[in-house]
Write a protein that holds these residues in place. Sequence first.
Motif, PDB file in Angstrom:
ATOM      1  N   GLU A   1      -6.934   9.030   2.469  1.00 47.11           N
ATOM      2  CA  GLU A   1      -6.482  10.377   2.091  1.00 47.11           C
ATOM      3  C   GLU A   1      -7.365  11.458   2.724  1.00 47.11           C
ATOM      4  O   GLU A   1      -6.881  12.519   3.108  1.00 47.11           O
TER       5      GLU A   1
ATOM      6  N   LYS B   1     -11.075  10.655  -7.974  1.00 52.70           N
ATOM      7  CA  LYS B   1     -11.008   9.544  -8.938  1.00 52.70           C
ATOM      8  C   LYS B   1     -11.918   8.402  -8.498  1.00 52.70           C
ATOM      9  O   LYS B   1     -12.534   7.725  -9.302  1.00 52.70           O
TER      10      LYS B   1
ATOM     11  N   LEU C   1      -1.743  15.425  -3.777  1.00 46.03           N
ATOM     12  CA  LEU C   1      -2.325  14.343  -4.578  1.00 46.03           C
ATOM     13  C   LEU C   1      -3.585  13.741  -3.968  1.00 46.03           C
ATOM     14  O   LEU C   1      -4.394  13.138  -4.670  1.00 46.03           O
ATOM     15  N   GLY C   2      -3.722  13.874  -2.657  1.00 50.11           N
ATOM     16  CA  GLY C   2      -4.800  13.183  -1.949  1.00 50.11           C
ATOM     17  C   GLY C   2      -6.177  13.420  -2.532  1.00 50.11           C
ATOM     18  O   GLY C   2      -6.960  12.490  -2.723  1.00 50.11           O
TER      19      GLY C   2
ATOM     20  N   HIS D   1      -6.983  14.219  -5.502  1.00 50.14           N
ATOM     21  CA  HIS D   1      -7.127  13.563  -6.809  1.00 50.14           C
ATOM     22  C   HIS D   1      -7.545  12.099  -6.632  1.00 50.14           C
ATOM     23  O   HIS D   1      -8.382  11.589  -7.380  1.00 50.14           O
ATOM     24  N   PHE D   2      -6.951  11.426  -5.641  1.00 48.03           N
ATOM     25  CA  PHE D   2      -7.331  10.030  -5.384  1.00 48.03           C
ATOM     26  C   PHE D   2      -8.794   9.953  -4.938  1.00 48.03           C
ATOM     27  O   PHE D   2      -9.517   9.028  -5.304  1.00 48.03           O
TER      28      PHE D   2
ATOM     29  N   SER E   1      -0.493   9.212  -0.617  1.00 50.77           N
ATOM     30  CA  SER E   1       0.137  10.420  -1.156  1.00 50.77           C
ATOM     31  C   SER E   1       1.356  10.859  -0.339  1.00 50.77           C
ATOM     32  O   SER E   1       2.270  11.466  -0.880  1.00 50.77           O
TER      33      SER E   1
ATOM     34  N   LEU F   1      -1.759  17.808 -11.659  1.00 49.66           N
ATOM     35  CA  LEU F   1      -1.050  16.529 -11.674  1.00 49.66           C
ATOM     36  C   LEU F   1       0.285  16.609 -12.418  1.00 49.66           C
ATOM     37  O   LEU F   1       1.220  15.873 -12.115  1.00 49.66           O
TER      38      LEU F   1
ATOM     39  N   TYR G   1       0.851  -1.196   0.000  1.00 47.77           N
ATOM     40  CA  TYR G   1       0.000   0.000   0.000  1.00 47.77           C
ATOM     41  C   TYR G   1       0.878   1.234   0.000  1.00 47.77           C
ATOM     42  O   TYR G   1       1.894   1.280   0.691  1.00 47.77           O
TER      43      TYR G   1
ATOM     44  N   GLY H   1       3.308  16.388  -2.288  1.00 49.08           N
ATOM     45  CA  GLY H   1       2.014  16.861  -1.763  1.00 49.08           C
ATOM     46  C   GLY H   1       0.994  17.172  -2.842  1.00 49.08           C
ATOM     47  O   GLY H   1       1.305  17.236  -4.037  1.00 49.08           O
TER      48      GLY H   1
ATOM     49  N   LEU I   1      -7.772   3.741  -0.212  1.00 48.96           N
ATOM     50  CA  LEU I   1      -6.863   4.871  -0.433  1.00 48.96           C
ATOM     51  C   LEU I   1      -7.598   6.207  -0.290  1.00 48.96           C
ATOM     52  O   LEU I   1      -7.106   7.130   0.376  1.00 48.96           O
TER      53      LEU I   1
END
Lengths: 112, 132
Positions: free
Chosen positions: B45, B110, B103-104, B106-107, A60, B95, A57, B101, B41
Amino acid sequence: MKTDAMEIEVLSYRGIDVLKVYGDIDLYSSPGLRKNLISIICKKPGTLLVDLSNVSYIDSSGIATFVEGLKNMMCYGGRLKFIGLPDRIREIFSFSRLDKVFEIYDGIDQAI
Amino acid sequence: MKETLLEIPSHPKYLSVVRSVIKKLCEIFNVEDSITEDLKLAVDEACTNIIRHAYRDDFTRKISIRLRVSRRRFQAIIEDDGEQTPEQALRGRDLDDVRPGGLGMHFIKKTFDEVRYERHKDINRLTLSREL
């Protein structure tokens, strides 16, 4: 060996430093990863291999740690290379567009 | 829709507990493995954002997570009583602008069809929903 808790092993393969990571990389474990990564990079190795084959796993904060490592190595012309990415980790790198900036290889022999 | 309520301390070591519970719930409802991983994920996040931005790394606060799951739908309602989440943290970085840093979010976007952030009476509430 595979546990959820992250573990790190640093070894040398044909004179090249290899950082082998096991388990989950998240907000809890990424400071430990960063400490190990930065302590190796401070010695300015020409190449550093990061083996992610046993990582289950990554979030970010783990990705941010590797981006920081990459930028630090690029400052002096060093190369940070990733090997053994499980499909899930590869998918996350790809979504984050990091597959365009990270050097990714299937195995250790392709990377050196 | 069955509801599971989790209340965790805002310490990063509890994030693995959240992921484990989501994994088990997804097993019960036969959620596809790849979707399960995305859900783990994304919720992780969201909690990370709370720890970092709403609580500014104060690990002694609380995060409430309501997980509502059926065979057709997954919903997570995540609440904290920290500071209002900054606009930038809700947007994420470009992106293509590769740097540590950002990115959270975006996950999260998505993974979920619906991402709704509200602030009511000093409570931040993030509602995340998707069809399965």
